[in-house]
Structures are given as structure tokens and as C-alpha cells.
Design a protein around this motif. Sequence first.
Motif, mmCIF file in Angstrom:
data_model
loop_
_atom_site.group_PDB
_atom_site.id
_atom_site.type_symbol
_atom_site.label_atom_id
_atom_site.label_comp_id
_atom_site.label_asym_id
_atom_site.label_seq_id
_atom_site.Cartn_x
_atom_site.Cartn_y
_atom_site.Cartn_z
ATOM 1 N N GLN A 6 -58.633 1.019 4.124
ATOM 2 C CA GLN A 6 -60.050 0.865 3.835
ATOM 3 C C GLN A 6 -60.329 0.900 2.333
ATOM 4 O O GLN A 6 -61.306 0.308 1.861
ATOM 5 N N GLU A 24 -59.817 -2.710 1.144
ATOM 6 C CA GLU A 24 -60.855 -3.618 1.625
ATOM 7 C C GLU A 24 -62.161 -3.446 0.859
ATOM 8 O O GLU A 24 -63.013 -4.319 0.862
ATOM 9 N N HIS A 25 -62.375 -2.277 0.268
ATOM 10 C CA HIS A 25 -63.575 -2.058 -0.539
ATOM 11 C C HIS A 25 -63.345 -2.423 -2.007
ATOM 12 O O HIS A 25 -64.066 -1.955 -2.893
ATOM 13 N N ALA A 75 -61.059 7.915 5.686
ATOM 14 C CA ALA A 75 -60.687 6.508 5.822
ATOM 15 C C ALA A 75 -59.182 6.368 5.931
ATOM 16 O O ALA A 75 -58.425 7.161 5.348
#
Length: 333
Positions: free
Chosen positions: A22, A25-26, A57
Motif C-alpha cells: 500500500q 500504491e500511494h 497497511a
Amino acid sequence: MVAHLAEHTRTEALAHHLRTCQRGEHACRWHPRHRGCDGPMVLLCCRDDSGRLWRLADTCRTCTAATPHAAVVTEPLRHSPAALRPPRLLSPTDPAAGRPGDTVQIDGTSLSTTTRVNFGSAAVIPTSVTATQVTFVVPDSAPCAGQVSVSVTSTTGATSNALPFFVIAPPTTTGLSLTCLPAATGGPVTLLGANFLTGTQVRVGTIGNVAVIPSRPSQVTFTAPANPGRVGTVSAQPVTITIAGGTSRSGTTSIDYYLAPTITSTAPTSGTAEDEITINGTGLVNVDTVTFTDSATATAAAARARCGVGVMAILRPVMRIGARLGALPLPVL
């Protein structure tokens, strides 16, 4: 803190090969830039610079190393996917009704981490636990009768849906409409007590069972069988009733079977009013009437006293009809 936050993770965990970083992906907004994601996934707990916002996450090894104010939620603190799913019970329980001391089986899903069974307001420790089945014993604290809710609670504190369970009170007997019967024939008797409605049979000691269909919770009428094989003058037989919730306690209610009385002799064989007469024979138990009959077929009642297998009677000059015993000729002088 890490362990506490782990309890708030997803309840439906993804398979390991479906987990993605995660942080990556950010677009690296949560950590300084680096050459890209790499390495196995871990669950990372981190906070922002203000210390007021915490995040959990899935994070790759590379992003984990680059993230400040963070800690890895280690595998021993994480729950397996099955454990993360809330327990669910499938209806009905087996059996669906019972009494304290009975063993009950619950079928369901995600039950492997069950720590207690919630039986109404009572917490019960299960006797066995698998992923699909929990077994427990109905506690002594169960209500006397009626419906209770049954659910289970897992190690995570998650509680399943509830199922109904019916507590059946065992029957109790308090008395009989008749306490003595002729051994040769038996006869109709009404058993008194409580919790009879689901009764299926009444047992009369060693003589046998009688099928019944009670229409009232407090009494049931049945025909007590004859007792031809009994030995002695009186045979006391305990009476119990069996219902879905068990059998009543033996020894609280009983029927006495009697032999028919028989006279074998009197002493003396003649007398006058107020004389004491001893009547000998068999079955002379609980005699309530002694009758003397003269040659004119008139009868005279007599006071009596029981004594072993004989009856002592005092002839009175009062005449009445009726006899409970066989008669021998006894002249009235």
C-alpha cells in the motif's frame, strides 16, 4: 499499541499472493522515495508526524525500511484468515432441547478460536472445539424450563449469531390417587406431580412400563398392571414417569399391591357381645372392616385391631350390611 491495532485489521484477510504494498500504491507519499517496492509483504503500523493519525497497511520490505515512526505487526500477533472471520452458528443445536448435564453440539463455521459458549447469561467453557463444531455441557445454572439463547465467543472477542435452546425441566411426582391395589388385577391410578406434558411412559417398579399421553402438566391417569408374580402379603412398587427431559426420581411415589384377604380360623369360635375374637388368615393388612354374619343373614360390625397376620375384633351389638373379608360362621350367643 501494535497488538491493540492488530485487533482492528480486516476481518477477511487476503491470500498472501494477493497482497500488494500500500505504500508503493500511494506513490511514496508515506515515506521518502526509493528505487521501488521489493521483498515480502508485512503489516506495518505507522503514524504521521503529528502523532495523531495511525495507519495499518500491507507494506513491502523496502517501503517498510523507508517508513519513519513505524513498527511491524509480527506474524505471531496476526490472526489466520479463518480466525479473523467472525464465528457463525448453523441451526439447530443438537439436541435442540435438554436439561442440565446434557451434552450439546453446535455446528458452524470459523469456530476454531472459540473460548466460551454463551448459554443465556451463563458463560460455559466448551468441552471440545474444532473449526466447524463446538461441544459443551448444559450448566447447572440453566433455568428450570424455557428457551435460552446460545452463542459462542472467539479469542478476538467476536460473538456469533445466537441459536435457541429449550431447557426441559425434569418431572417430579408428589402422590397418587390410590396407594394400594389388588395384586391380582391392578387398576386405574392417577399420578400427580409437575412437568408431565411431554411424558411418554409411566414405570411401575419391577412390573413394567405403561404408555401414557398426558393432557395436563400436573397429572396423568394410567392403568397399573397386575402383579401376579409378587411374593409376600404386600409389594411396594415405586412409580416414575419419563418425559423428554428425563425421568422422575424413584422412591418418592409408590403403589402397594395387596393379596386378597383370606380367613382361616377364629378364636374362640363362639362368643357374646363385647367378647374379643381373633381372626387368623392371610392378607390381613390394613383391614378396615370386620363383619360377623349370623344364621339370619344379619351382620354386626366390630371394632378391630391389626396384629401380624391376625385381626382381633370385639363384637358389638350394632348391625349393618357390608363386608371386606371372607366370612366364617361365628354364632352370636
